[in-house]
Write a protein that holds these residues in place. Structure first.
Motif, short mmCIF file in Angstrom:
data_model
loop_
_atom_site.label_atom_id
_atom_site.label_comp_id
_atom_site.label_asym_id
_atom_site.label_seq_id
_atom_site.Cartn_x
_atom_site.Cartn_y
_atom_site.Cartn_z
N MET A 229 0.86 -1.13 0.00
CA MET A 229 0.10 0.00 0.11
C MET A 229 0.96 1.37 0.02
O MET A 229 1.85 1.41 0.69
N SER A 230 0.60 2.37 -0.91
CA SER A 230 1.44 3.33 -1.04
C SER A 230 1.26 4.27 0.00
O SER A 230 0.05 4.23 0.76
N VAL A 231 1.98 5.23 0.45
CA VAL A 231 1.87 6.32 1.32
C VAL A 231 0.82 7.14 1.03
O VAL A 231 -0.25 7.47 1.71
N VAL A 232 0.52 7.57 -0.16
CA VAL A 232 -0.79 8.06 -0.50
C VAL A 232 -1.93 7.73 -0.17
O VAL A 232 -2.94 8.27 0.30
N THR A 233 -1.98 6.17 -0.55
CA THR A 233 -3.33 5.48 -0.13
C THR A 233 -3.51 5.60 1.10
O THR A 233 -4.66 5.60 1.43
N ARG A 234 -2.60 5.21 1.97
CA ARG A 234 -2.64 5.26 3.54
C ARG A 234 -3.03 6.53 4.05
O ARG A 234 -4.00 6.74 4.86
N GLU A 235 -2.59 7.70 3.55
CA GLU A 235 -2.89 8.97 4.09
C GLU A 235 -4.41 9.47 3.58
O GLU A 235 -5.00 9.82 4.44
N LEU A 236 -4.70 9.08 2.36
CA LEU A 236 -6.16 9.15 2.09
C LEU A 236 -7.07 8.12 2.85
O LEU A 236 -8.15 9.06 3.18
N ILE A 237 -6.89 7.06 3.18
CA ILE A 237 -7.61 6.39 4.10
C ILE A 237 -7.75 7.03 5.46
O ILE A 237 -8.84 7.09 6.04
N GLY A 238 -6.58 7.52 6.03
CA GLY A 238 -6.57 8.27 7.36
C GLY A 238 -7.59 9.38 7.11
O GLY A 238 -8.26 9.60 7.92
N LEU A 239 -7.48 10.18 6.17
CA LEU A 239 -8.22 11.26 5.81
C LEU A 239 -9.86 11.04 5.84
O LEU A 239 -10.45 11.82 6.74
N HIS A 240 -10.13 10.02 5.12
CA HIS A 240 -11.54 9.67 5.11
C HIS A 240 -11.85 9.12 6.58
O HIS A 240 -12.99 9.26 7.07
N ARG A 241 -11.10 8.61 7.34
CA ARG A 241 -11.47 8.07 8.79
C ARG A 241 -11.71 9.04 9.42
O ARG A 241 -12.70 8.98 10.16
N ARG A 242 -11.08 10.22 9.55
CA ARG A 242 -11.06 11.32 10.26
C ARG A 242 -12.53 11.90 9.91
O ARG A 242 -13.21 12.28 10.76
N GLU A 243 -12.46 12.19 8.43
CA GLU A 243 -13.62 12.83 8.10
C GLU A 243 -15.06 12.21 8.72
O GLU A 243 -15.90 12.93 8.91
N LEU A 244 -14.92 10.92 8.45
CA LEU A 244 -16.18 10.14 8.82
C LEU A 244 -16.60 10.30 10.27
O LEU A 244 -17.75 10.38 10.66
N MET A 245 -15.62 10.44 11.18
CA MET A 245 -15.73 10.19 12.60
C MET A 245 -16.22 11.46 13.01
O MET A 245 -16.76 11.87 14.20
N GLY B 73 -10.78 7.31 -9.13
CA GLY B 73 -10.69 5.98 -8.70
C GLY B 73 -10.32 5.65 -7.61
O GLY B 73 -10.91 4.99 -6.50
N ARG B 74 -8.91 6.17 -7.26
CA ARG B 74 -8.47 5.79 -6.08
C ARG B 74 -9.14 6.69 -4.97
O ARG B 74 -9.33 6.19 -3.70
N LEU B 75 -9.46 7.87 -5.14
CA LEU B 75 -10.42 8.80 -4.11
C LEU B 75 -11.41 7.88 -3.59
O LEU B 75 -11.51 7.60 -2.38
N LEU B 76 -12.28 7.31 -4.67
CA LEU B 76 -13.53 6.65 -4.16
C LEU B 76 -13.10 5.40 -3.45
O LEU B 76 -13.97 4.86 -2.69
N ALA B 77 -12.18 4.81 -3.89
CA ALA B 77 -11.73 3.42 -3.52
C ALA B 77 -11.31 3.49 -1.81
O ALA B 77 -11.61 2.72 -1.07
N THR B 78 -10.51 4.45 -1.46
CA THR B 78 -10.07 4.67 -0.28
C THR B 78 -11.20 5.11 0.54
O THR B 78 -11.26 4.78 1.75
N HIS B 79 -12.13 6.06 -0.10
CA HIS B 79 -13.19 6.27 0.72
C HIS B 79 -14.02 5.09 0.91
O HIS B 79 -14.53 5.07 2.27
N MET B 80 -14.37 4.16 0.28
CA MET B 80 -15.12 3.26 0.48
C MET B 80 -14.64 2.05 1.59
O MET B 80 -15.21 1.53 2.29
N VAL B 81 -13.12 2.01 1.58
CA VAL B 81 -12.36 1.19 2.28
C VAL B 81 -12.83 1.39 3.81
O VAL B 81 -13.15 0.51 4.64
#
Length: 254
Positions: A1-17, A98-106
């Motif tokens: 998993m790339s650094v960008v992907t991990r950062e996006l997942i973290g961003l979406h997790r914080r935004e969700l909560m 595609g990456r934005l929506l995929a990490t958002h859905m994870v």
């Protein structure tokens, strides 16, 4: 998993909560409805021909978990990011739709897995759910996420107002619930209406859930329901990616 992907997942997790209005509702709403149906099922005397609320408890709770996670905290979230300009900034980077929506859905899938595990554990203990059905119901729940997630991103990918996007998601959720045979059995409807509703993709998903209950009589074979649910989800996701807009000012441009 790339650094960008991990950062996006973290961003979406914080935004969700941080979106407490919709996050807590989507998280606990299925449990509230499960408690209501459990109480009704325990208190209501069993009579021939009456609906078995304990039989509907697990499919109903999982259906609400899937639709709440896929619609309410998905469509409104994207619209909110667009309204605040966050998507416009991300659109200037090589992230891609595609990456934005995929990490958002994870992040949403993680939320749904926690909900499903808890709901199935409660159903096994309190509603006599056969533990052997749990793995299949887990799989069906993830299939539902594919379909309703695609619809959620289709809504959130175009709308500018988070409240409007969430309201549309709520309408889709309620329509799917009441027209799928879960909240209101199709056998009680006129034959012409029921025959049309049986062809809705949401009914195929409800069929997969109800089919795991003892004595169930599904409307469709399981393989056909899986094909319809997955196909609908992939189609909705493809359209969502193709029509996704980064900025409020994009109008009708992709």
């Amino acid at each position: 998993m790339s650094v960008v992907t991990r950062e996006l997942i973290g961003l979406h997790r914080r935004e969700l909560m941080r979106d407490k209005r919709y996050f807590w509702f989507a998280l606990f709403f299925p449990f509230g409805m499960m408690a209501i149906f459990l109480a009704i099922g325990r208190l209501m005397p069993r009579t021939e021909g009456a609906p078995n609320f304990l039989q509907l408890l697990t499919p109903m709770a999982l259906f609400l978990a899937v639709t709440s996670t896929s619609l309410i905290v998905t469509s409104g979230s994207l619209a909110n990011m667009r309204a605040k300009g966050a998507l416009r900034l991300l659109g200037t980077t090589p992230v891609g739709r595609g990456r934005l929506l995929a990490t958002h859905m994870v992040v949403r899938i993680g939320m749904l897995l926690v909900q499903a595990a808890a709901l199935l554990a409660i159903a096994t203990v309190a509603a006599d759910l056969d533990p052997g059905r749990v793995p299949v119901l887990f799989g069906v729940t993830l299939l539902g996420m594919v379909m309703f997630g695609g619809i959620g991103y289709l809504i959130g990918g175009r709308m500018n107002s988070p409240d409007a996007a969430t309201n549309v998601g709520n309408v889709v959720q309620l329509a799917a619930l009441f027209l799928s045979g879960l909240a209101f059995p199709l056998s009680l409807m006129p034959d012409a209406v029921a025959s049309v509703l049986r062809m809705l993709p949401t009914t195929f998903f409800a069929d997969l859930l109800l089919g795991q209950m003892p004595g169930a009589s599904p409307y469709h074979p399981s393989w056909l329901s899986i094909v319809v649910v997955v196909g609908t989800g992939l189609l909705a996701a493809a359209v969502a990616i193709g029509t996704f807009k980064w900025d409020q000012g994009e109008g009708r441009r992709a």
